[in-house]
Design a protein around this motif. Structure first.
Motif, PDB file in Angstrom:
ATOM      1  N   THR A  88     -73.000  14.547 -84.296  1.00 18.65           N
ATOM      2  CA  THR A  88     -73.106  15.067 -82.932  1.00 18.65           C
ATOM      3  C   THR A  88     -71.797  15.659 -82.410  1.00 18.65           C
ATOM      4  OG1 THR A  88     -72.792  12.795 -82.188  1.00 18.65           O
ATOM      5  CG2 THR A  88     -75.052  13.631 -82.187  1.00 18.65           C
ATOM      6  N   GLY A  89     -70.723  15.445 -83.148  1.00 16.49           N
ATOM      7  CA  GLY A  89     -69.471  16.004 -82.662  1.00 16.49           C
ATOM      8  C   GLY A  89     -68.493  16.226 -83.791  1.00 16.49           C
ATOM      9  N   VAL A  90     -67.669  17.257 -83.616  1.00 13.26           N
ATOM     10  CA  VAL A  90     -66.678  17.525 -84.645  1.00 13.26           C
ATOM     11  C   VAL A  90     -65.346  17.901 -83.993  1.00 13.26           C
ATOM     12  CG1 VAL A  90     -67.573  19.882 -84.975  1.00 13.26           C
ATOM     13  CG2 VAL A  90     -66.232  18.833 -86.764  1.00 13.26           C
ATOM     14  N   ASN A  91     -64.283  17.234 -84.442  1.00 16.81           N
ATOM     15  CA  ASN A  91     -62.920  17.601 -84.037  1.00 16.81           C
ATOM     16  C   ASN A  91     -62.300  18.323 -85.212  1.00 16.81           C
ATOM     17  OD1 ASN A  91     -63.518  15.877 -81.923  1.00 16.81           O
ATOM     18  ND2 ASN A  91     -61.490  14.920 -81.899  1.00 16.81           N
ATOM     19  N   ILE A  92     -61.890  19.553 -84.980  1.00 23.33           N
ATOM     20  CA  ILE A  92     -61.307  20.346 -86.055  1.00 23.33           C
ATOM     21  C   ILE A  92     -59.810  20.500 -85.767  1.00 23.33           C
ATOM     22  CG2 ILE A  92     -61.362  22.597 -87.216  1.00 23.33           C
ATOM     23  CD1 ILE A  92     -64.378  22.727 -86.369  1.00 23.33           C
TER      24      ILE A  92
ATOM     25  N   GLY B 242     -72.622  -3.935 -79.792  1.00 19.92           N
ATOM     26  CA  GLY B 242     -72.501  -2.993 -78.675  1.00 19.92           C
ATOM     27  C   GLY B 242     -71.720  -1.726 -78.961  1.00 19.92           C
ATOM     28  N   ILE B 243     -71.363  -1.503 -80.228  1.00 21.55           N
ATOM     29  CA  ILE B 243     -70.624  -0.266 -80.538  1.00 21.55           C
ATOM     30  C   ILE B 243     -71.623   0.897 -80.550  1.00 21.55           C
ATOM     31  CG2 ILE B 243     -69.512   0.956 -82.482  1.00 21.55           C
ATOM     32  CD1 ILE B 243     -68.604  -2.543 -81.257  1.00 21.55           C
ATOM     33  N   LYS B 244     -71.251   1.977 -79.837  1.00 25.21           N
ATOM     34  CA  LYS B 244     -72.193   3.090 -79.658  1.00 25.21           C
ATOM     35  C   LYS B 244     -71.757   4.368 -80.356  1.00 25.21           C
ATOM     36  CE  LYS B 244     -73.833   1.445 -75.203  1.00 25.21           C
ATOM     37  NZ  LYS B 244     -73.070   0.195 -75.288  1.00 25.21           N
ATOM     38  N   LYS B 245     -70.478   4.435 -80.664  1.00 25.22           N
ATOM     39  CA  LYS B 245     -69.988   5.696 -81.240  1.00 25.22           C
ATOM     40  C   LYS B 245     -69.200   5.435 -82.524  1.00 25.22           C
ATOM     41  CE  LYS B 245     -66.798   9.436 -80.029  1.00 25.22           C
ATOM     42  NZ  LYS B 245     -66.030  10.027 -78.937  1.00 25.22           N
ATOM     43  N   VAL B 246     -69.464   6.256 -83.519  1.00 23.92           N
ATOM     44  CA  VAL B 246     -68.763   6.165 -84.808  1.00 23.92           C
ATOM     45  C   VAL B 246     -68.049   7.483 -85.051  1.00 23.92           C
ATOM     46  CG1 VAL B 246     -69.073   5.964 -87.318  1.00 23.92           C
ATOM     47  CG2 VAL B 246     -70.570   4.669 -85.782  1.00 23.92           C
ATOM     48  N   ARG B 247     -66.796   7.426 -85.506  1.00 25.45           N
ATOM     49  CA  ARG B 247     -66.116   8.635 -85.955  1.00 25.45           C
ATOM     50  C   ARG B 247     -65.686   8.449 -87.401  1.00 25.45           C
ATOM     51  NH1 ARG B 247     -63.886  12.975 -83.875  1.00 25.45           N
ATOM     52  NH2 ARG B 247     -64.151  12.178 -81.757  1.00 25.45           N
ATOM     53  N   PHE B 248     -66.042   9.404 -88.249  1.00 22.80           N
ATOM     54  CA  PHE B 248     -65.549   9.380 -89.626  1.00 22.80           C
ATOM     55  C   PHE B 248     -64.294  10.245 -89.683  1.00 22.80           C
ATOM     56  CE2 PHE B 248     -70.151   8.498 -90.536  1.00 22.80           C
ATOM     57  CZ  PHE B 248     -69.945   7.190 -90.954  1.00 22.80           C
ATOM     58  N   THR B 249     -63.240   9.660 -90.261  1.00 21.23           N
ATOM     59  CA  THR B 249     -61.983  10.377 -90.358  1.00 21.23           C
ATOM     60  C   THR B 249     -61.340  10.010 -91.689  1.00 21.23           C
ATOM     61  OG1 THR B 249     -59.854  10.750 -89.244  1.00 21.23           O
ATOM     62  CG2 THR B 249     -60.852   8.595 -88.868  1.00 21.23           C
TER      63      THR B 249
ATOM     64  N   HIS C 278     -69.398  11.216 -84.836  1.00 15.11           N
ATOM     65  CA  HIS C 278     -68.463  12.344 -84.836  1.00 15.11           C
ATOM     66  C   HIS C 278     -67.601  12.321 -86.097  1.00 15.11           C
ATOM     67  CE1 HIS C 278     -68.478  13.019 -80.181  1.00 15.11           C
ATOM     68  NE2 HIS C 278     -69.684  12.865 -80.672  1.00 15.11           N
ATOM     69  N   MET C 279     -66.912  13.441 -86.299  1.00  8.54           N
ATOM     70  CA  MET C 279     -66.029  13.532 -87.468  1.00  8.54           C
ATOM     71  C   MET C 279     -64.761  14.276 -87.076  1.00  8.54           C
ATOM     72  SD  MET C 279     -66.812  15.562 -90.960  1.00  8.54           S
ATOM     73  CE  MET C 279     -67.969  14.336 -91.510  1.00  8.54           C
ATOM     74  N   THR C 280     -63.642  13.864 -87.656  1.00 14.67           N
ATOM     75  CA  THR C 280     -62.412  14.646 -87.519  1.00 14.67           C
ATOM     76  C   THR C 280     -62.137  15.271 -88.876  1.00 14.67           C
ATOM     77  OG1 THR C 280     -61.565  13.057 -85.905  1.00 14.67           O
ATOM     78  CG2 THR C 280     -59.976  14.594 -86.823  1.00 14.67           C
ATOM     79  N   THR C 281     -61.992  16.583 -88.904  1.00 12.86           N
ATOM     80  CA  THR C 281     -61.816  17.292 -90.179  1.00 12.86           C
ATOM     81  C   THR C 281     -60.738  18.358 -90.044  1.00 12.86           C
ATOM     82  OG1 THR C 281     -62.885  18.808 -91.751  1.00 12.86           O
ATOM     83  CG2 THR C 281     -63.791  18.794 -89.537  1.00 12.86           C
ATOM     84  N   ASN C 282     -60.134  18.708 -91.179  1.00 15.15           N
ATOM     85  CA  ASN C 282     -59.148  19.795 -91.133  1.00 15.15           C
ATOM     86  C   ASN C 282     -59.831  21.167 -91.204  1.00 15.15           C
ATOM     87  OD1 ASN C 282     -59.700  20.272 -93.904  1.00 15.15           O
ATOM     88  ND2 ASN C 282     -58.045  18.908 -94.542  1.00 15.15           N
TER      89      ASN C 282
END
Ligand code: SAM
Ligand code: SF4
Length: 366
Positions: free
Chosen positions: A145-149, A90-97, A124-128
């Protein structure tokens, strides 16, 4: 066969019946991942490397940490296998960090694999943001689909002071590019630090006027490899930030965000949003939906817990998917009510499970 696996099979049959299928599909679905407090987990954050091209003072010492390399790190096949099993829970979202996820050479393959996993709705991804421009288009095409900078300051000298490297212009370019390429979610992560960037908070708020971004102010957390946290003088609480925000914009409105972004606001007429993340005061633990996986294959049930359940050995000795499911169930059965209880449990070392002290966010996955 283990009793819990039987439950998962029963769940799969019920699901298949509900979906009008006469028999079980060839791919086994599992019961959703829950803890003893009734929380359901549908979001996994995977640290895919401990390495980084910056050295933020609140995260890593100048010389780096004892980075794990090569065989000590999960391969892309191993990561994608775990994502597939989790998707069937049931996991729907993945974030690579990480570390910095973009220093990993197989990052496009990882994003593509996760995006193509049945059941995964968001990657999604978290990046510097330093090397993001080089990969942005490929990442978008691969299904990101998403990026946290992350950006803590607009000032180059201060940027150097905090990251020990140059690059604020590159980060700004990344923020512009992410919007141009139409990533559905673009967020800016700023760690709020008294005496460092508290004078710039208004410039961050004003970024939301014309940019379709969410600016997230994160409380400073004590995962700084014993650099500057110990003085405590840099801490700026979520409560103070919310008060200051409301003073500056008396007509600011509440807006919607993710489950752990309940303090989210929008200035009327502005395109973007402002979120305040009580990462240290931990007031949103009741809404937690996160699973963390470290680069070396450790499941973490809480950012504040040092208790880890390692998958690496099992993955490399021919385990079944059910073995992986059971490891996650064990980890989340043990999850404490909130981050304070996790910390206490860690301090008491009340479990027989291996405890791994990690000195930096780069090892835990921010
Ligand atoms: N390298 C990427 C980056 O910086 O965005 C991803 C990994 S980094 C560990 C993820 C997030 O954790 C970043 O937004 C960073 O600012 C935040 N972070 C790291 N150490 C922190 C600390 N001690 N307190 C609060 N946030 C922290
Ligand atoms: Fe690297 Fe991110 Fe840690 Fe900064 S916060 S040192 S960019 S992993």
């Amino acid at each position: 066969m283990n009793e819990n696996v039987g439950v998962d099979k029963k769940y799969a049959t019920a699901l298949a019946e509900e979906q009008g299928k006469s028999s079980l599909s060839s791919v086994t679905q599992y019961e959703p991942l829950q803890d003893t407090f009734g929380r359901t987990f549908d979001y996994v954050r995977i640290a895919i490397t401990e390495k980084c091209n910056l050295r933020c003072t609140y995260c890593m010492p100048e010389e780096g940490v004892d980075f794990k390399n090569g065989e000590q790190i999960l391969t892309s096949e191993e990561i994608l296998r775990v994502v597939d099993v989790l998707a069937r829970m049931g996991i729907k979202k993945v974030r690579f960090t990480g570390g910095e996820p973009l220093v990993r050479k197989d990052i496009i393959q990882l994003v593509e694999g996760a995006a193509n996993t049945p059941g995964i709705k968001a990657v999604h991804m978290t990046t510097n943001g330093i090397i993001f421009p080089k990969y942005a288009k490929q990442l978008r095409d691969a299904g990101l689909t998403g990026v946290n900078i992350s950006m803590d300051t607009f000032d180059e000298a201060k940027f150097f002071e905090i990251t020990r490297r140059a690059g604020v212009e590159k980060v700004m370019e990344s923020i512009r590019l992410a919007q141009e390429l139409d990533f559905p979610r673009v967020k800016i992560n700023a760690v709020a630090m008294r005496g460092f960037n508290d004078g710039e908070l208004e410039s961050f708020y004003e970024m939301t006027k014309d940019n379709r971004v969410t600016v997230r102010f994160i409380e400073f957390m004590p995962f700084d490899a014993h650099q500057i946290w110990e003085t405590g003088e840099h801490f700026l609480s979520a409560e103070t930030m919310i008060r200051q925000l409301k003073e500056k914009y008396p007509d600011i409105e509440l807006a919607s965000g993710t489950r752990t972004e309940h303090h989210i606001f929008q200035v009327p007429g502005y395109k973007g949003k402002i979120a305040i993340i009580p990462a240290f005061t931990r007031s949103l633990c009741g809404n937690c939906s996160r699973i963390r996986l470290t680069a070396d294959g450790g499941i973490r049930n809480c950012l504040y817990s040092d208790q880890e359940y390692t998958l690496m050995d099992m993955l490399r000795s021919g385990c079944t998917d059910e073995d992986i499911v059971l490891k996650f169930r064990k980890a989340f059965n043990d999850k404490a009510k909130d981050g304070f209880e996790s910390r206490k449990k860690t301090a008491m070392k009340e479990s027989t499970i291996e405890f791994k002290g990690r000195s930096s966010m780069t090892q835990i996955g921010g």
